[in-house]
Design a protein around this motif. Structure first.
Motif, PDB file in Angstrom:
ATOM      1  N   ALA A  59       3.262  -2.469   0.725  1.00 29.17           N
ATOM      2  CA  ALA A  59       3.371  -1.335  -0.208  1.00 29.17           C
ATOM      3  C   ALA A  59       3.146  -1.785  -1.650  1.00 29.17           C
ATOM      4  CB  ALA A  59       4.746  -0.683  -0.062  1.00 29.17           C
ATOM      5  N   HIS A  60       3.645  -2.972  -1.968  1.00 31.61           N
ATOM      6  CA  HIS A  60       3.542  -3.469  -3.338  1.00 31.61           C
ATOM      7  C   HIS A  60       2.092  -3.727  -3.708  1.00 31.61           C
ATOM      8  CE1 HIS A  60       4.241  -6.431  -6.677  1.00 31.61           C
ATOM      9  NE2 HIS A  60       5.120  -5.495  -6.981  1.00 31.61           N
ATOM     10  N   GLU A  61       1.376  -4.356  -2.802  1.00 27.85           N
ATOM     11  CA  GLU A  61      -0.042  -4.626  -3.063  1.00 27.85           C
ATOM     12  C   GLU A  61      -0.821  -3.349  -3.322  1.00 27.85           C
ATOM     13  OE1 GLU A  61      -1.938  -6.864   0.097  1.00 27.85           O
ATOM     14  OE2 GLU A  61      -0.582  -8.548  -0.341  1.00 27.85           O
ATOM     15  N   ARG A  62      -0.470  -2.306  -2.560  1.00 32.55           N
ATOM     16  CA  ARG A  62      -1.244  -1.061  -2.632  1.00 32.55           C
ATOM     17  C   ARG A  62      -0.587  -0.006  -3.510  1.00 32.55           C
ATOM     18  NH1 ARG A  62      -1.458  -3.753   1.711  1.00 32.55           N
ATOM     19  NH2 ARG A  62      -3.389  -4.013   2.911  1.00 32.55           N
ATOM     20  N   ARG A  63       0.533  -0.370  -4.144  1.00 33.28           N
ATOM     21  CA  ARG A  63       1.272   0.573  -5.000  1.00 33.28           C
ATOM     22  C   ARG A  63       1.654   1.849  -4.250  1.00 33.28           C
ATOM     23  NH1 ARG A  63       0.846  -0.858 -10.638  1.00 33.28           N
ATOM     24  NH2 ARG A  63      -0.471  -2.705 -10.831  1.00 33.28           N
ATOM     25  N   ILE A  64       2.110   1.682  -3.019  1.00 32.65           N
ATOM     26  CA  ILE A  64       2.579   2.824  -2.231  1.00 32.65           C
ATOM     27  C   ILE A  64       4.086   2.973  -2.434  1.00 32.65           C
ATOM     28  CG2 ILE A  64       2.843   3.777   0.103  1.00 32.65           C
ATOM     29  CD1 ILE A  64       0.472   2.006   0.940  1.00 32.65           C
ATOM     30  N   PRO A  65       4.567   4.168  -2.761  1.00 31.51           N
ATOM     31  CA  PRO A  65       6.017   4.362  -2.918  1.00 31.51           C
ATOM     32  C   PRO A  65       6.765   4.097  -1.612  1.00 31.51           C
ATOM     33  CG  PRO A  65       4.804   6.368  -3.525  1.00 31.51           C
ATOM     34  CD  PRO A  65       3.791   5.390  -3.001  1.00 31.51           C
ATOM     35  N   PRO A  85       8.336  -3.636 -11.400  1.00 29.39           N
ATOM     36  CA  PRO A  85       7.333  -3.339 -12.442  1.00 29.39           C
ATOM     37  C   PRO A  85       6.264  -2.345 -11.987  1.00 29.39           C
ATOM     38  CG  PRO A  85       7.242  -5.671 -11.745  1.00 29.39           C
ATOM     39  CD  PRO A  85       8.465  -5.072 -11.132  1.00 29.39           C
ATOM     40  N   ARG A  86       5.991  -2.267 -10.701  1.00 31.07           N
ATOM     41  CA  ARG A  86       4.970  -1.302 -10.251  1.00 31.07           C
ATOM     42  C   ARG A  86       5.575   0.058  -9.911  1.00 31.07           C
ATOM     43  NH1 ARG A  86       0.699  -5.040  -6.810  1.00 31.07           N
ATOM     44  NH2 ARG A  86       0.364  -6.489  -8.531  1.00 31.07           N
TER      45      ARG A  86
END
Ligand SMILES: Cc1cc2nc3c(=O)[nH]c(=O)nc-3n(C[C@H](O)[C@H](O)[C@H](O)COP(=O)(O)OP(=O)(O)OC[C@H]3O[C@@H](n4cnc5c(N)ncnc54)[C@H](O)[C@@H]3O)c2cc1C
Ligand SMILES: Cc1cc2nc3c(=O)[nH]c(=O)nc-3n(C[C@H](O)[C@H](O)[C@H](O)COP(=O)(O)OP(=O)(O)OC[C@H]3O[C@@H](n4cnc5c(N)ncnc54)[C@H](O)[C@@H]3O)c2cc1C
Lengths: 450, 450
Positions: B49-55, B435-436
């Motif tokens: 999720a972090h890599e793809r900025r998925i909530p 941070p994201r």
């Protein structure tokens, strides 16, 4: 430097405020000493320092044992000692509000006057400030039953690194609105903000305690008594241990009529009113079952005070032995005996005396490494023993500091305890609160290069 | 999406996991539901999720009352319910270690089996998870004496936003090594990290409580009794208030033999063993001095259970009245009467029923706004009353949430409570940990634009 009657650059004063009580810590040279009386003055100092990136070292009474209040090179020393007003004692909601420079015992007395009780009682309670207690999350004798400073802090006013004023927490008994910044500031040793007002919870006055003392041939047995007594569900209000070296030192300082050849002493109190006798009977029974040499229950308050006094005298009594480095490790209580025996072994291995006493009920011991500051070899051996004790504490599932804090003294060891991820999260938090790194730099953690 | 047996995109399942128990909160459409069994699986989901900025929306049992566990648009729902193993109950050190999905009552039972006691007992204790309790810092009936969840959490394993694993806190009774991140995560409602393991402190088993009930003509008098009883130094283990509307609703649901025309009921318990009778005598005396209609002390455990059952039934009993929005404000106990009277006035003003009950001993009340979800005007009036109650709580020196948390429901109100500096510090903390902005975005606080 700021022109203000609360700021001085007098060299004698700067020298007088350069150190706290930590050994093995070198102090830098401060550029000024500020002793504000009001929050607005703290704001002015921090704005000034923030703009110019000047380090600021918050100070209470400088009774700290880990170098947290010791000057760093080029710093403004920010002493809160003159902010010493009690602002309110609320008899209905059982809270007290004070400026940070109020001495712990003064606050306790103000509470007691209204039939209330502020439990956290560090050994330094007659000299240390409530702001310093909050900044170090101070413990004490009563913590085994009542908890530490952070269990009592409800609301804080904090001046942030850039001079903004933050109010955080609340006066209600409960509340979950937003992040718990009160606990984050508590124990942060002046690295995240300057505490300028504190509201603590009070309790109803406790009953006068009953006191018992048990004498043992060896400290390890005393530790087993501690563990068994507490795991059986008893809740003493004090449970302190002194090993042979501490007992001998105290006896040399003042004759307490303790038996000879004592290997360790446990002092227990209970403040459960009529039920206190049950608590101490149980203590006596467990002590005897473990082969205590003798168990003695004080029959009046004066006798009881004498016993507690014996514990409080350890610090002064040990001064006669040489220079001292007071350690402060805390382990799960099931590992207490291993800690105390391990400390003795470390002393033998490094050829240094290490008297050991402490808040046994919390698993929080203060091994005191004795050394001769004038003898480099003694210093080296003392330091090695000090380090070995921290390593032992960690190996036993414990922590490098139960209550004295990290300061500069234990900053390298903190990294071992936190591990890589823990350290980097700490650095991110520090960065969030103090991006320019002006608040007590070098204390607690190294900053990330930014 | 991640290919793993613990991840599903089944539309029915996504729908089933979309909401918690909050009213007035709209849920977004999730893209997947993950139900990991191990920390390593949580790590994998967060890295992805972090890599793809998925909530990512962490979920326990979704019993939350403020929308904290409700889906946001495009999110992965991360349910911890299958991480439900108790890892240890330590009888010597009095701690328990569990995965986050363990139900509160299961943990309590495991402790009780070893003669130990885990006090925090939210009304939802038979359905909510320990991870959810930590993430919301849950309270309950026993908190007036024993404190809330955060008073018991010692050590956490947390998976950070980027998938790193942080262990923080310690198993010792005390410790001040570094910042108190345990309290920072506790109550952070899944916005700073995902809790994957919890170690809590336990207490020795408490004695079976004695229970008393007092009936009053009006709630304000009951509130005065609460304030006077507690300020006089008594320490009940439960002190709950129900107003007339709650009593009537419960009586309609199940006949408890309560007298008619009751304006308010106080239920008090004490678990001080033999001394409990003193505690309840004092309660009875203060209640009578304030003109209580009747005071009744349960003579056996079954009678006592019935009285507490009355309080626990309020939630179900109120379901008959219509749709409900449960508020949760907490004020200093000296202001409790003003809160309860103010809530009644707000109900009258907005033409809505607002039965009121709660943890009176903590000043923590749950006014329940009754409305008709099918009638837009009723919804509007309900919402207005709900807002007015929070404003009242703040005006009385209280907080917008004593235990249910902010979630999305109270996010705008949190900004009012925190103020400008408080909000910006909260945003800086959020930024440091996430941070994201992928962890439960939009809950608790708005993010800073980064
Ligand atoms: C004889 C003796 C016995 C002791 N016994 C105990 C004990 O039983 N338990 C225990 O926990 N400690 C004990 N200590 C250690 C010490 O007293 C405590 O840490 C105490 O809380 C320090 O308070 P202080 O006012 O002296 O603070 P200082 O020593 O001046 O400062 C301590 C730390 O807090 C920071 N600080 C101080 N005030 C503020 C403020 N207002 N805002 C932000 N940061 C601030 C400083 O920068 C520093 O990092 C003892 C010390 C002595 C000398
Ligand atoms: C009948 C009833 C009575 C209640 N009584 C009380 C009461 O007396 N006191 C009280 O405080 N509350 C009470 N509640 C509210 C609710 O039960 C509590 O807030 C509870 O702690 C939520 O636990 P949960 O497992 O259901 O968490 P959820 O509702 O699933 O989640 C709550 C929040 O925590 C986060 N979260 C959950 N698990 C994790 C995790 N492992 N890591 C990180 N974040 C996580 C979620 O994102 C969300 O923000 C009651 C609710 C009901 C329905």
């Amino acid at each position: 430097m700021i022109e203000a009657d609360y700021v001085t650059t007098d060299p004698d004063l700067l020298e007088a405020y350069r150190h706290d009580r930590a050994s093995f810590v070198t102090a830098g040279r401060p550029v000024a000493l500020a002793r504000p009386k009001e929050t607005a003055e703290v704001v002015r100092i921090l704005r000034y320092a923030h703009e110019r990136r000047i380090p600021v070292v918050p100070q209470g009474a400088r009774s700290g044992m880990s170098g947290g209040a010791t000057a760093v090179e080029g710093a403004i020393l920010l002493s809160l000692e003159r902010m010493d007003r009690i602002l309110a004692v609320d008899e209905v909601n059982h809270t007290a509000t004070a400026q940070p420079g109020v001495i712990n015992s003064v606050l306790s007395a103000a509470a007691a006057e209204k039939g209330l009780y502020y439990p956290p009682d560090p050994g330094s309670w007659e000299i240390s400030t409530i702001g310093g207690n909050v900044a170090t999350n101070a413990g004490g004798l009563c913590c085994v039953k009542y908890g530490v400073t952070s269990d009592f802090v409800r609301e804080l006013e904090v001046v942030l690194a850039d001079g903004r004023i933050l109010r955080t927490g609340r006066r209600t008994a409960k509340g979950v609105a937003g992040y718990d910044l009160v606990h984050l500031f508590t124990g942060s040793e002046g690295t995240l903000g300057v505490v300028t007002e504190v509201t603590v919870a009070l309790r109803p006055a406790a009953e006068k305690p009953l006191t018992a003392v048990a004498f043992f041939a060896a400290p390890a047995v005393a530790c087993e008594v501690v563990s068994e007594y507490l795991s059986s569900g008893w809740r003493p209000s004090v449970l302190e241990l002194m090993d042979k070296a501490c007992v001998d030192a105290v006896s040399a300082y003042r004759d307490l009529g303790f038996p000879e050849d004592v290997g360790a002493v446990l002092i227990a109190q209970s403040d459960r009113g009529p039920a206190a006798a049950d608590d101490l009977d149980a203590f006596a029974k467990i002590a005897r079952d473990h082969g205590a040499m003798d168990v003695f229950v004080a029959t009046d308050h004066a006798e009881a005070e004498l016993l507690i006094e014996a514990r409080r005298l350890v610090g002064i009594a040990l001064e006669k032995l040489g220079d001292r480095l007071t350690d402060d490790v805390c382990v799960p209580r099931s590992r207490l005996a291993e800690l105390v025996e391990g400390v003795a072994a470390i002393g033998r291995e490094h050829g240094v005396q290490v008297p050991c006493c402490g808040h046994a009920g919390d698993g929080n011991m203060h091994p005191v490494v004795i050394f001769d500051a004038a003898d480099p070899d003694s210093v080296r051996r003392g330091q090695a023993a000090f380090d070995a004790i921290m390593a032992l504490g960690l190996r036993l599932g414990g922590t490098i500091t139960g209550e004295h804090g990290v300061g500069t003294l234990k900053q390298p060891w903190l990294e071992t305890e936190l591990g890589e991820v823990g350290l980097s999260v700490h650095q991110a938090v520090k960065q969030a609160f103090d991006p320019r790194g002006i608040l007590n730099p070098g204390k607690v953690i190294r900053r990330t290069p930014s």
